[in-house]
Design a protein around this motif. Structure first.
Motif, PDB file in Angstrom:
ATOM      1  N   ARG A 165      33.695  35.457  26.575  1.00 43.19           N
ATOM      2  CA  ARG A 165      32.753  35.275  27.672  1.00 43.19           C
ATOM      3  C   ARG A 165      31.817  34.124  27.334  1.00 43.19           C
ATOM      4  O   ARG A 165      31.598  33.789  26.173  1.00 43.19           O
ATOM      5  N   GLN A 166      31.269  33.559  28.397  1.00 40.87           N
ATOM      6  CA  GLN A 166      30.343  32.445  28.222  1.00 40.87           C
ATOM      7  C   GLN A 166      29.235  32.559  29.249  1.00 40.87           C
ATOM      8  O   GLN A 166      29.493  32.521  30.461  1.00 40.87           O
TER       9      GLN A 166
ATOM     10  N   ALA B  76      28.090  36.990  32.383  1.00 38.84           N
ATOM     11  CA  ALA B  76      28.771  35.792  31.875  1.00 38.84           C
ATOM     12  C   ALA B  76      30.038  35.564  32.693  1.00 38.84           C
ATOM     13  O   ALA B  76      30.434  36.426  33.490  1.00 38.84           O
ATOM     14  N   VAL B  77      30.647  34.436  32.466  1.00 38.96           N
ATOM     15  CA  VAL B  77      32.019  34.216  32.929  1.00 38.96           C
ATOM     16  C   VAL B  77      32.948  34.725  31.832  1.00 38.96           C
ATOM     17  O   VAL B  77      32.807  34.353  30.668  1.00 38.96           O
ATOM     18  N   TYR B  78      33.861  35.584  32.212  1.00 41.02           N
ATOM     19  CA  TYR B  78      34.790  36.188  31.261  1.00 41.02           C
ATOM     20  C   TYR B  78      36.142  35.507  31.385  1.00 41.02           C
ATOM     21  O   TYR B  78      36.666  35.323  32.484  1.00 41.02           O
ATOM     22  N   TYR B  79      36.710  35.153  30.236  1.00 39.69           N
ATOM     23  CA  TYR B  79      37.991  34.468  30.175  1.00 39.69           C
ATOM     24  C   TYR B  79      38.994  35.300  29.378  1.00 39.69           C
ATOM     25  O   TYR B  79      38.636  35.888  28.351  1.00 39.69           O
TER      26      TYR B  79
ATOM     27  N   THR C  72      28.386  39.734  36.781  1.00 39.25           N
ATOM     28  CA  THR C  72      26.935  39.703  36.880  1.00 39.25           C
ATOM     29  C   THR C  72      26.418  41.142  36.880  1.00 39.25           C
ATOM     30  O   THR C  72      26.836  41.954  37.702  1.00 39.25           O
ATOM     31  N   VAL C  73      25.529  41.403  35.933  1.00 38.02           N
ATOM     32  CA  VAL C  73      24.955  42.742  35.806  1.00 38.02           C
ATOM     33  C   VAL C  73      23.475  42.656  36.149  1.00 38.02           C
ATOM     34  O   VAL C  73      22.715  41.953  35.478  1.00 38.02           O
TER      35      VAL C  73
ATOM     36  N   GLN D 294      50.808  30.868  31.667  1.00 36.31           N
ATOM     37  CA  GLN D 294      49.710  30.818  32.638  1.00 36.31           C
ATOM     38  C   GLN D 294      49.034  32.176  32.683  1.00 36.31           C
ATOM     39  O   GLN D 294      49.709  33.213  32.762  1.00 36.31           O
ATOM     40  N   LEU D 295      47.716  32.141  32.626  1.00 32.75           N
ATOM     41  CA  LEU D 295      46.922  33.362  32.661  1.00 32.75           C
ATOM     42  C   LEU D 295      46.012  33.330  33.876  1.00 32.75           C
ATOM     43  O   LEU D 295      45.469  32.273  34.226  1.00 32.75           O
ATOM     44  N   GLN D 296      45.840  34.480  34.480  1.00 30.91           N
ATOM     45  CA  GLN D 296      44.946  34.581  35.626  1.00 30.91           C
ATOM     46  C   GLN D 296      44.082  35.821  35.465  1.00 30.91           C
ATOM     47  O   GLN D 296      44.601  36.936  35.431  1.00 30.91           O
ATOM     48  N   ALA D 297      42.776  35.586  35.368  1.00 28.82           N
ATOM     49  CA  ALA D 297      41.823  36.682  35.219  1.00 28.82           C
ATOM     50  C   ALA D 297      41.249  37.054  36.576  1.00 28.82           C
ATOM     51  O   ALA D 297      41.053  36.198  37.434  1.00 28.82           O
ATOM     52  N   SER D 298      40.965  38.331  36.736  1.00 28.66           N
ATOM     53  CA  SER D 298      40.371  38.813  37.986  1.00 28.66           C
ATOM     54  C   SER D 298      39.573  40.078  37.701  1.00 28.66           C
ATOM     55  O   SER D 298      39.650  40.646  36.607  1.00 28.66           O
ATOM     56  N   GLY D 299      38.830  40.513  38.712  1.00 29.94           N
ATOM     57  CA  GLY D 299      38.126  41.780  38.601  1.00 29.94           C
ATOM     58  C   GLY D 299      36.632  41.678  38.396  1.00 29.94           C
ATOM     59  O   GLY D 299      35.945  42.701  38.343  1.00 29.94           O
ATOM     60  N   GLY D 300      36.127  40.468  38.253  1.00 25.03           N
ATOM     61  CA  GLY D 300      34.691  40.312  38.076  1.00 25.03           C
ATOM     62  C   GLY D 300      33.936  40.669  39.340  1.00 25.03           C
ATOM     63  O   GLY D 300      34.513  40.886  40.400  1.00 25.03           O
ATOM     64  N   GLY D 301      32.621  40.723  39.208  1.00 30.46           N
ATOM     65  CA  GLY D 301      31.803  41.040  40.370  1.00 30.46           C
ATOM     66  C   GLY D 301      30.382  41.326  39.967  1.00 30.46           C
ATOM     67  O   GLY D 301      29.969  41.047  38.835  1.00 30.46           O
ATOM     68  N   LEU D 302      29.626  41.853  40.915  1.00 29.94           N
ATOM     69  CA  LEU D 302      28.225  42.206  40.703  1.00 29.94           C
ATOM     70  C   LEU D 302      28.131  43.722  40.541  1.00 29.94           C
ATOM     71  O   LEU D 302      28.663  44.475  41.366  1.00 29.94           O
ATOM     72  N   VAL D 303      27.454  44.144  39.484  1.00 32.75           N
ATOM     73  CA  VAL D 303      27.316  45.563  39.215  1.00 32.75           C
ATOM     74  C   VAL D 303      25.923  45.825  38.667  1.00 32.75           C
ATOM     75  O   VAL D 303      25.325  44.941  38.037  1.00 32.75           O
TER      76      VAL D 303
END
Length: 125
Positions: free
Chosen positions: A37-38, A91-94, A122-123, A2-11
């Motif tokens: 990414r997609q 993008a959404v990063y996986y 989101t940039v 099981q993988l869990q990604a985190s840390g995304g945001g608006l920059v």
């Protein structure tokens, strides 16, 4: 696995973000961890990968020089440090993992059986 990604945001453009991916396995020694990414309306594309045992890293042309992939053993986590972000990085990063990935196909999504849920980056310009 099981993988869990985190840390995304608006920059803002030019800014930085670090994504994290937590893996449930006790040992990832045989695994390759990758980031894809997609963006909306586009295919999933390779960003970076790291061989867990050797720490050899691989990057897409767009990521090389701006992004850094790394990993820690305790706990089992992979990271994607993203600098000098551009609006086209939105993008959404996986994160993805597999124990059988060969070098010739390391950039292909089909080479990975295990995927995290994705985290939005989101940039803004």
């Amino acid at each position: 696995v099981q993988l869990q990604a985190s840390g995304g945001g608006l920059v803002q453009a030019g800014g930085s973000l670090t994504l994290s991916c937590t893996a449930s396995l006790r040992s990832l020694r045989q695994y390759t961890m990758a980031w894809f990414r997609q963006a909306p309306g586009k295919e999933r594309e390779f960003v970076a990968a790291i061989r867990w045992s050797s720490s050899h890293t691989y990057y897409s042309d767009s990521a090389r020089g701006r992004f850094t992939v790394s990993r820690d053993n305790n706990p089992n986590m992979a990271y994607l440090q993203m600098n000098s972000l551009k609006p086209e990085d939105t993008a959404v990063y996986y994160c993805a993992a597999d124990a059988r990935t060969i070098l010739s196909s390391i950039r292909m999504p089909r080479s990975y059986d295990y995927w995290g849920q994705g985290t939005q980056v989101t940039v803004s310009s």
